[in-house]
Motif scaffolding. Structure first.
Motif, PDB file in Angstrom:
ATOM      1  N   GLY A  48       2.728  22.739 -15.183  1.00 12.53           N
ATOM      2  CA  GLY A  48       3.326  21.634 -15.923  1.00 12.53           C
ATOM      3  C   GLY A  48       2.326  21.039 -16.890  1.00 12.53           C
ATOM      4  N   THR A  49       2.589  19.818 -17.310  1.00 13.18           N
ATOM      5  CA  THR A  49       1.744  19.142 -18.289  1.00 13.18           C
ATOM      6  C   THR A  49       0.785  18.199 -17.581  1.00 13.18           C
ATOM      7  OG1 THR A  49       3.567  19.216 -19.877  1.00 13.18           O
ATOM      8  CG2 THR A  49       1.767  17.698 -20.358  1.00 13.18           C
ATOM      9  N   LEU A  50      -0.487  18.320 -17.911  1.00  9.96           N
ATOM     10  CA  LEU A  50      -1.495  17.427 -17.353  1.00  9.96           C
ATOM     11  C   LEU A  50      -1.370  16.074 -18.052  1.00  9.96           C
ATOM     12  CD1 LEU A  50      -4.023  17.118 -15.502  1.00  9.96           C
ATOM     13  CD2 LEU A  50      -5.394  17.817 -17.472  1.00  9.96           C
ATOM     14  N   VAL A  51      -0.961  15.038 -17.303  1.00  9.04           N
ATOM     15  CA  VAL A  51      -0.708  13.740 -17.932  1.00  9.04           C
ATOM     16  C   VAL A  51      -1.707  12.663 -17.511  1.00  9.04           C
ATOM     17  CG1 VAL A  51       1.746  14.166 -18.303  1.00  9.04           C
ATOM     18  CG2 VAL A  51       0.996  13.094 -16.161  1.00  9.04           C
ATOM     19  N   HIS A  52      -2.477  12.910 -16.459  1.00 14.14           N
ATOM     20  CA  HIS A  52      -3.451  11.907 -16.003  1.00 14.14           C
ATOM     21  C   HIS A  52      -4.605  12.615 -15.318  1.00 14.14           C
ATOM     22  CE1 HIS A  52      -4.921   8.044 -14.518  1.00 14.14           C
ATOM     23  NE2 HIS A  52      -5.063   8.593 -13.333  1.00 14.14           N
ATOM     24  N   LYS A  53      -5.803  12.119 -15.562  1.00 14.46           N
ATOM     25  CA  LYS A  53      -6.987  12.688 -14.919  1.00 14.46           C
ATOM     26  C   LYS A  53      -7.999  11.583 -14.712  1.00 14.46           C
ATOM     27  CE  LYS A  53      -9.804  15.245 -17.362  1.00 14.46           C
ATOM     28  NZ  LYS A  53     -10.566  16.343 -18.000  1.00 14.46           N
TER      29      LYS A  53
ATOM     30  N   PRO B  19     -10.991  11.465 -11.933  1.00 17.80           N
ATOM     31  CA  PRO B  19     -11.552  12.142 -10.761  1.00 17.80           C
ATOM     32  C   PRO B  19     -11.594  11.239  -9.527  1.00 17.80           C
ATOM     33  CG  PRO B  19     -12.903  12.543 -12.702  1.00 17.80           C
ATOM     34  CD  PRO B  19     -11.879  11.529 -13.095  1.00 17.80           C
ATOM     35  N   PRO B  20     -11.146  11.784  -8.387  1.00 12.87           N
ATOM     36  CA  PRO B  20     -10.691  13.161  -8.155  1.00 12.87           C
ATOM     37  C   PRO B  20      -9.187  13.342  -8.272  1.00 12.87           C
ATOM     38  CG  PRO B  20     -10.972  12.066  -6.058  1.00 12.87           C
ATOM     39  CD  PRO B  20     -11.303  11.042  -7.115  1.00 12.87           C
ATOM     40  N   TRP B  21      -8.472  12.418  -8.940  1.00 10.41           N
ATOM     41  CA  TRP B  21      -7.009  12.472  -8.989  1.00 10.41           C
ATOM     42  C   TRP B  21      -6.482  13.055 -10.297  1.00 10.41           C
ATOM     43  CZ3 TRP B  21      -4.824  11.684  -4.469  1.00 10.41           C
ATOM     44  CH2 TRP B  21      -5.515  10.931  -3.512  1.00 10.41           C
ATOM     45  N   LEU B  22      -5.369  13.774 -10.158  1.00  9.89           N
ATOM     46  CA  LEU B  22      -4.668  14.348 -11.314  1.00  9.89           C
ATOM     47  C   LEU B  22      -3.181  14.059 -11.145  1.00  9.89           C
ATOM     48  CD1 LEU B  22      -5.979  18.022 -11.049  1.00  9.89           C
ATOM     49  CD2 LEU B  22      -7.026  16.171 -12.358  1.00  9.89           C
ATOM     50  N   ILE B  23      -2.480  13.974 -12.268  1.00  7.44           N
ATOM     51  CA  ILE B  23      -1.012  13.981 -12.215  1.00  7.44           C
ATOM     52  C   ILE B  23      -0.535  15.065 -13.164  1.00  7.44           C
ATOM     53  CG2 ILE B  23       1.128  12.721 -12.655  1.00  7.44           C
ATOM     54  CD1 ILE B  23      -0.307  10.149 -11.917  1.00  7.44           C
ATOM     55  N   VAL B  24       0.307  15.941 -12.631  1.00  2.00           N
ATOM     56  CA  VAL B  24       0.895  17.026 -13.420  1.00  2.00           C
ATOM     57  C   VAL B  24       2.394  16.786 -13.488  1.00  2.00           C
ATOM     58  CG1 VAL B  24       1.279  19.520 -13.591  1.00  2.00           C
ATOM     59  CG2 VAL B  24      -0.902  18.653 -12.726  1.00  2.00           C
ATOM     60  N   ASP B  25       2.915  16.700 -14.710  1.00  2.00           N
ATOM     61  CA  ASP B  25       4.347  16.486 -14.913  1.00  2.00           C
ATOM     62  C   ASP B  25       5.044  17.843 -14.955  1.00  2.00           C
ATOM     63  OD1 ASP B  25       6.854  16.329 -16.566  1.00  2.00           O
ATOM     64  OD2 ASP B  25       6.356  14.197 -16.536  1.00  2.00           O
ATOM     65  N   VAL B  26       5.947  18.042 -13.999  1.00  3.87           N
ATOM     66  CA  VAL B  26       6.722  19.281 -13.941  1.00  3.87           C
ATOM     67  C   VAL B  26       8.187  18.913 -14.147  1.00  3.87           C
ATOM     68  CG1 VAL B  26       7.340  21.312 -12.586  1.00  3.87           C
ATOM     69  CG2 VAL B  26       5.058  20.301 -12.334  1.00  3.87           C
ATOM     70  N   GLN B  27       8.694  19.130 -15.344  1.00 10.44           N
ATOM     71  CA  GLN B  27      10.079  18.837 -15.711  1.00 10.44           C
ATOM     72  C   GLN B  27      10.479  17.413 -15.325  1.00 10.44           C
ATOM     73  OE1 GLN B  27      12.409  22.047 -14.031  1.00 10.44           O
ATOM     74  NE2 GLN B  27      11.686  23.491 -15.568  1.00 10.44           N
TER      75      GLN B  27
ATOM     76  N   VAL C  78       8.998  15.324 -13.206  1.00  8.18           N
ATOM     77  CA  VAL C  78       8.498  14.848 -11.917  1.00  8.18           C
ATOM     78  C   VAL C  78       6.975  14.895 -11.945  1.00  8.18           C
ATOM     79  CG1 VAL C  78       8.445  15.226  -9.416  1.00  8.18           C
ATOM     80  CG2 VAL C  78      10.548  15.701 -10.708  1.00  8.18           C
ATOM     81  N   GLY C  79       6.332  13.763 -11.683  1.00 10.04           N
ATOM     82  CA  GLY C  79       4.871  13.707 -11.702  1.00 10.04           C
ATOM     83  C   GLY C  79       4.296  13.970 -10.325  1.00 10.04           C
ATOM     84  N   TYR C  80       3.579  15.070 -10.184  1.00 19.56           N
ATOM     85  CA  TYR C  80       2.935  15.416  -8.909  1.00 19.56           C
ATOM     86  C   TYR C  80       1.494  14.915  -8.935  1.00 19.56           C
ATOM     87  CZ  TYR C  80       6.871  18.500  -7.922  1.00 19.56           C
ATOM     88  OH  TYR C  80       8.126  18.999  -7.683  1.00 19.56           O
ATOM     89  N   GLU C  81       1.141  14.077  -7.953  1.00 19.36           N
ATOM     90  CA  GLU C  81      -0.228  13.570  -7.849  1.00 19.36           C
ATOM     91  C   GLU C  81      -1.009  14.481  -6.909  1.00 19.36           C
ATOM     92  OE1 GLU C  81      -1.906   9.159  -7.614  1.00 19.36           O
ATOM     93  OE2 GLU C  81      -1.145   9.822  -5.668  1.00 19.36           O
ATOM     94  N   LEU C  82      -2.137  14.963  -7.392  1.00 18.79           N
ATOM     95  CA  LEU C  82      -2.965  15.872  -6.612  1.00 18.79           C
ATOM     96  C   LEU C  82      -4.404  15.391  -6.600  1.00 18.79           C
ATOM     97  CD1 LEU C  82      -1.202  17.826  -8.910  1.00 18.79           C
ATOM     98  CD2 LEU C  82      -1.656  19.420  -7.060  1.00 18.79           C
ATOM     99  N   GLU C  83      -5.104  15.731  -5.541  1.00 14.33           N
ATOM    100  CA  GLU C  83      -6.544  15.503  -5.485  1.00 14.33           C
ATOM    101  C   GLU C  83      -7.196  16.855  -5.741  1.00 14.33           C
ATOM    102  OE1 GLU C  83      -9.612  12.932  -2.683  1.00 14.33           O
ATOM    103  OE2 GLU C  83      -7.548  13.263  -2.038  1.00 14.33           O
TER     104      GLU C  83
ATOM    105  N   LEU D  89      -5.692  16.300 -21.845  1.00 10.20           N
ATOM    106  CA  LEU D  89      -4.420  15.678 -21.468  1.00 10.20           C
ATOM    107  C   LEU D  89      -3.327  16.094 -22.449  1.00 10.20           C
ATOM    108  CD1 LEU D  89      -5.536  12.049 -20.522  1.00 10.20           C
ATOM    109  CD2 LEU D  89      -5.127  13.986 -19.002  1.00 10.20           C
ATOM    110  N   GLY D  90      -2.136  16.336 -21.912  1.00 10.88           N
ATOM    111  CA  GLY D  90      -1.014  16.785 -22.736  1.00 10.88           C
ATOM    112  C   GLY D  90      -0.886  18.287 -22.788  1.00 10.88           C
ATOM    113  N   SER D  91      -1.878  19.014 -22.246  1.00 13.95           N
ATOM    114  CA  SER D  91      -1.832  20.480 -22.244  1.00 13.95           C
ATOM    115  C   SER D  91      -1.134  20.992 -20.991  1.00 13.95           C
ATOM    116  CB  SER D  91      -3.246  21.065 -22.279  1.00 13.95           C
ATOM    117  OG  SER D  91      -3.934  20.666 -23.440  1.00 13.95           O
ATOM    118  N   GLU D  92      -0.646  22.219 -21.082  1.00 15.60           N
ATOM    119  CA  GLU D  92      -0.049  22.852 -19.909  1.00 15.60           C
ATOM    120  C   GLU D  92      -1.160  23.326 -18.982  1.00 15.60           C
ATOM    121  OE1 GLU D  92       2.092  26.956 -19.390  1.00 15.60           O
ATOM    122  OE2 GLU D  92       3.634  25.467 -19.901  1.00 15.60           O
TER     123      GLU D  92
END
Length: 199
Positions: free
Chosen positions: A7-12, A14-22, A24-29, A41-44
């Motif tokens: 998906g699209t990287l919308v937040h970074k 460290p150590p947290w990321l949010i990836v927007d997949v259609q 839905v924003g998935y928060e990952l460590e 940011l904004g890239s796939e």
């Protein structure tokens, strides 16, 4: 179970990321080894995911390389090591360096990782020495764009990230102060601070 996200990287931060997949924003460590190589940011982005579910929580951990996800899973099989220490391991060294330390029985280097004492380092060597063969294979980073804009206060961001990796606040601040050079972004500071702490 979620094994991979694209998906699209919308937040970074460290150590947290949010990836927007259609939508839905998935928060990952993620470990710093992944964060260093993320696109702007904004890239796939495509991440391998470890989905951890407990009775009262669900957590997602993202990795650019399958070798990192495998090592993250393998080290948690050692008594006394959880996700936080596993992230610290991957943030402080490459998969290849960690495997070399385990193969060489370098408990002194392993015990410099936050959260790992001498006994845990010895357990890591004992329990993983014969199980890590091939983990480093295919660990090259996914090619990515650079140029993430620097945050307003990269030193504060670096201190927070180091604390998330297990460093005490005073130690994190000391490492950041020693690593900072004018013009550095948070990731550069974190990289140099970890190198100084774990060498």
């Amino acid at each position: 179970m979620i094994g991979r996200l694209r998906g699209t990287l919308v937040h970074k931060q460290p150590p947290w990321l949010i990836v927007d997949v259609q939508g839905v924003g998935y928060e990952l460590e993620a470990p710093m080894s992944t964060i260093y190589d993320l696109p702007e940011l904004g890239s796939e982005v495509t991440l391998f995911v470890h989905h951890a579910q407990k009775e009262d929580s669900v957590a997602l951990y993202g990795f650019l390389r399958e070798a990192e996800r495998r090592l993250f899973r393998d080290v948690q099989k050692v008594t006394g090591i959880g996700a936080k220490i596993a992230l610290a391991i991957l943030s402080g060294s490459s998969v290849e360096d960690f495997v070399a330390r385990v193969d060489g029985g370098d408990t002194a280097a392993l015990s410099r990782i936050p959260g790992i004492g001498k006994k845990t380092a010895e357990r890591i060597v004992l329990e993983l020495r014969d199980k890590l063969g091939g983990v480093g294979a295919g660990s090259a980073a996914v090619p990515s764009a650079r140029g993430v804009p620097a945050p307003a206060d990269p030193q504060s961001e670096a201190v927070i990230a180091l604390q998330q990796l297990g460093f005490k606040p005073v130690e994190a601040a000391r490492l950041v102060k020693g690593a900072f050079e004018q013009g550095d972004g948070a990731e550069a500071i974190i990289r140099k601070a970890l190198k100084a702490a774990l060498k």
